[in-house]
Design a protein around this motif. Sequence first.
Motif, short mmCIF file in Angstrom:
data_model
loop_
_atom_site.label_atom_id
_atom_site.label_comp_id
_atom_site.label_asym_id
_atom_site.label_seq_id
_atom_site.Cartn_x
_atom_site.Cartn_y
_atom_site.Cartn_z
N MET A 1 -0.50 1.19 -6.37
CA MET A 1 -0.12 2.59 -6.50
C MET A 1 0.22 3.25 -5.16
O MET A 1 0.96 4.23 -5.11
N GLU A 2 -0.35 2.75 -4.07
CA GLU A 2 -0.14 3.40 -2.77
C GLU A 2 0.15 2.36 -1.70
O GLU A 2 1.29 2.07 -1.41
N HIS A 3 -0.90 1.76 -1.12
CA HIS A 3 -0.70 0.73 -0.10
C HIS A 3 -1.96 -0.11 0.02
O HIS A 3 -3.07 0.42 0.01
N GLY A 4 -1.78 -1.43 0.17
CA GLY A 4 -2.91 -2.34 0.24
C GLY A 4 -3.81 -2.12 1.44
O GLY A 4 -4.97 -2.53 1.43
N GLN A 5 -3.29 -1.45 2.48
CA GLN A 5 -4.12 -1.20 3.67
C GLN A 5 -5.33 -0.33 3.31
O GLN A 5 -6.38 -0.43 3.92
N HIS A 6 -5.18 0.52 2.28
CA HIS A 6 -6.32 1.34 1.84
C HIS A 6 -7.48 0.45 1.39
O HIS A 6 -8.64 0.78 1.61
N ALA A 7 -7.15 -0.66 0.73
CA ALA A 7 -8.20 -1.59 0.29
C ALA A 7 -8.89 -2.24 1.48
O ALA A 7 -10.12 -2.36 1.52
N VAL A 8 -8.10 -2.65 2.49
CA VAL A 8 -8.69 -3.26 3.69
C VAL A 8 -9.59 -2.25 4.40
O VAL A 8 -10.69 -2.58 4.85
N ASN A 9 -9.13 -0.99 4.47
CA ASN A 9 -9.95 0.05 5.12
C ASN A 9 -11.30 0.20 4.41
O ASN A 9 -12.34 0.32 5.07
N LEU A 10 -11.27 0.18 3.08
CA LEU A 10 -12.52 0.29 2.32
C LEU A 10 -13.42 -0.92 2.57
O LEU A 10 -14.62 -0.78 2.79
N LEU A 11 -12.83 -2.13 2.54
CA LEU A 11 -13.62 -3.35 2.64
C LEU A 11 -14.18 -3.61 4.04
O LEU A 11 -15.09 -4.43 4.20
N PHE B 1 -7.11 5.10 -11.86
CA PHE B 1 -6.89 5.92 -13.05
C PHE B 1 -5.38 6.07 -13.31
O PHE B 1 -4.91 5.91 -14.45
N ASP B 2 -4.63 6.36 -12.26
CA ASP B 2 -3.18 6.50 -12.39
C ASP B 2 -2.56 5.17 -12.85
O ASP B 2 -1.65 5.16 -13.68
N ARG B 3 -3.06 4.06 -12.30
CA ARG B 3 -2.55 2.74 -12.67
C ARG B 3 -2.75 2.47 -14.15
O ARG B 3 -1.86 1.98 -14.84
N ARG B 4 -3.94 2.82 -14.67
CA ARG B 4 -4.22 2.57 -16.10
C ARG B 4 -3.27 3.37 -16.98
O ARG B 4 -2.73 2.85 -17.97
N SER B 5 -3.05 4.64 -16.66
CA SER B 5 -2.14 5.48 -17.46
C SER B 5 -0.74 4.90 -17.45
O SER B 5 -0.06 4.82 -18.48
N LEU B 6 -0.31 4.48 -16.26
CA LEU B 6 1.05 3.97 -16.11
C LEU B 6 1.24 2.65 -16.84
O LEU B 6 2.25 2.44 -17.53
N ASP B 7 0.26 1.75 -16.73
CA ASP B 7 0.46 0.44 -17.38
C ASP B 7 0.44 0.57 -18.90
O ASP B 7 1.15 -0.13 -19.61
N GLN B 8 -0.34 1.53 -19.43
CA GLN B 8 -0.33 1.75 -20.89
C GLN B 8 1.03 2.27 -21.34
O GLN B 8 1.58 1.82 -22.35
N GLU B 9 1.58 3.20 -20.56
CA GLU B 9 2.88 3.79 -20.91
C GLU B 9 3.99 2.73 -20.86
O GLU B 9 4.79 2.61 -21.80
#
Length: 562
Positions: free
Chosen positions: A289-299, A319-327
């Motif tokens: 949804m945004e950028h994988g660097q956010h995941a590295v920052n968290l980890l 949450f946004d990903r779930r809504s989008l993939d359902q649509e």
Amino acid sequence: MRWTIKPIPEKQEIQKLSDELKVNTLVAQLLLQRGISSYKEAKRFFRPQLTDLHNPFLMKDMDVAVSRIEQAITSHENILVYGDYDVDGTTAVALVSSYLLQEYPNVATYIPDRYGEGYGVSLKGIDFADDNDFSLIIALDCGVKAVAQVEYAKQKGIDFIICDHHRPGESLPAAVAVLDPKREDCNYPYDELCGCGVGFKLVQALASNKGQTIENLIPYLDLVATAIGADIVPITGENRVLAFFGMQVINSNPRIGFQAIINQVKKKELTITDVVFIIAPRINAAGRMEHGQHAVNLLTETDLQQAERFAAGIEKYNFDRRSLDQEITQQALSQIRTNKEEERFTSVVYQENWHKGVIGIVASRLTETYYRPTLVFTKSGDKLAASARSVKGFDVYNALQDCAECIEQFGGHKYAAGLTLLEEQFGTFKARFEKVVAETIDPQLLTPEITIDAKIELNQITPKLMRILKQFAPFGPGNMTPVFMAENVQDTGYGKGVGEGGKHLKLSVTQKGSKPMGAIGFNLGDSIGRIKKKNRFDIVFHLDENEWQGQVNLQLKLKDLK
């Protein structure tokens, strides 16, 4: 669904192992079906040891890779740790970068943008390295096919060390070292490591040269276990050891980033299934949804308050990903129905504005619905990009190889792959892919299969059996949760549909006068009519524990009934 019962080992073999291990014959049978036939093998299975891990220097090019990193540190070079934007890639980058940064400051991380750069090593990433004076790139979970990119980097004076687990192409990149157990000339004893696993072997080799032991590396195993679960690699051999100890770390002393996610979902004890369905989607959501660097920052975060802020942001992405993939899933299903393509051997759908970050999930959903090899395409720059998913037993990577003349670029595994092609090739590719699959797939693979370990009687189910089965964990490919079949059961009269619109089936079953056992069948609510009036039926299930008001009871988790 097809019910397939696994071959039952010889009675003498079962009895021999049963006597040797002092377990009942059902447990002995389950172990033999997993290739465990002796006390020594059973001990290794139930009590994995870190000493069971292989010497990392058995991997081709490991000595060269370690030497080049040590040289970079001695010479005060800048090192860029580069990885893919999915769970395997971001955990690998977090692992290798945080290990190096413990003692050497000139290390940075780079995750390519899913939309601007796409999968794997990008020229933009190499330009970033060049502009910022990086002379060594360690590529994780990607790079084994990056022949042109590595050559481009060489021209700029940048060396590459590649840590990958995907199948190599016809020729390897001219990197300083290519660590990939799937290399034909690599004799490493285990070739099913994930990308993060290969990164861990590199760290293990670096650590051993510094006189550190495997115990020093235990804190990194939460990352490895998460990648193993998310990348759906076999949980056998070395992966089982890494996952076993990694799950212990997650449940006892997880890194701050994982703790922040666990605090949000409020779950006490996590299994590897929870890691796959709770932690991994959140890590993935950043890159989707945004950028994988956010995941590295968290980890890699070490402050809990800051990690919780990162985790809250990632929760929103999820949450946004779930809504989008359902649509998008609904739009894709509608496209298949509108074009009357239900009878094809494949599902290939395309819409130019579908979000590239969720097409892999949508492909999985379509595969669940129509159960056939599936590709979901979207527009990506001036080309089309797709995620491919397959059905059990069919190699979609090989099928794509047979369509190579229509494809610009592709890579992946037996059951999941990605590709790009020119828009004008879409029609040709769709026809070619359908033809290849139609000619090569065994038609029975188009019906979902449930593989059954053993037929049992309900009175064989005891708390002791459950305690032993829990020790079979962590579960995954190569060591799936044991699935049982019971014949001629009947509902005690309490069967009902539960959940929204009676979607799920809740019942209590008996067999030949056995005690009633609770059972739940998710998405089996439409079977309610088949169990009424005390009709007898067969069930396929695995054992589960149901906690209610402080009480823990065994229950059957139904997979199907007939």
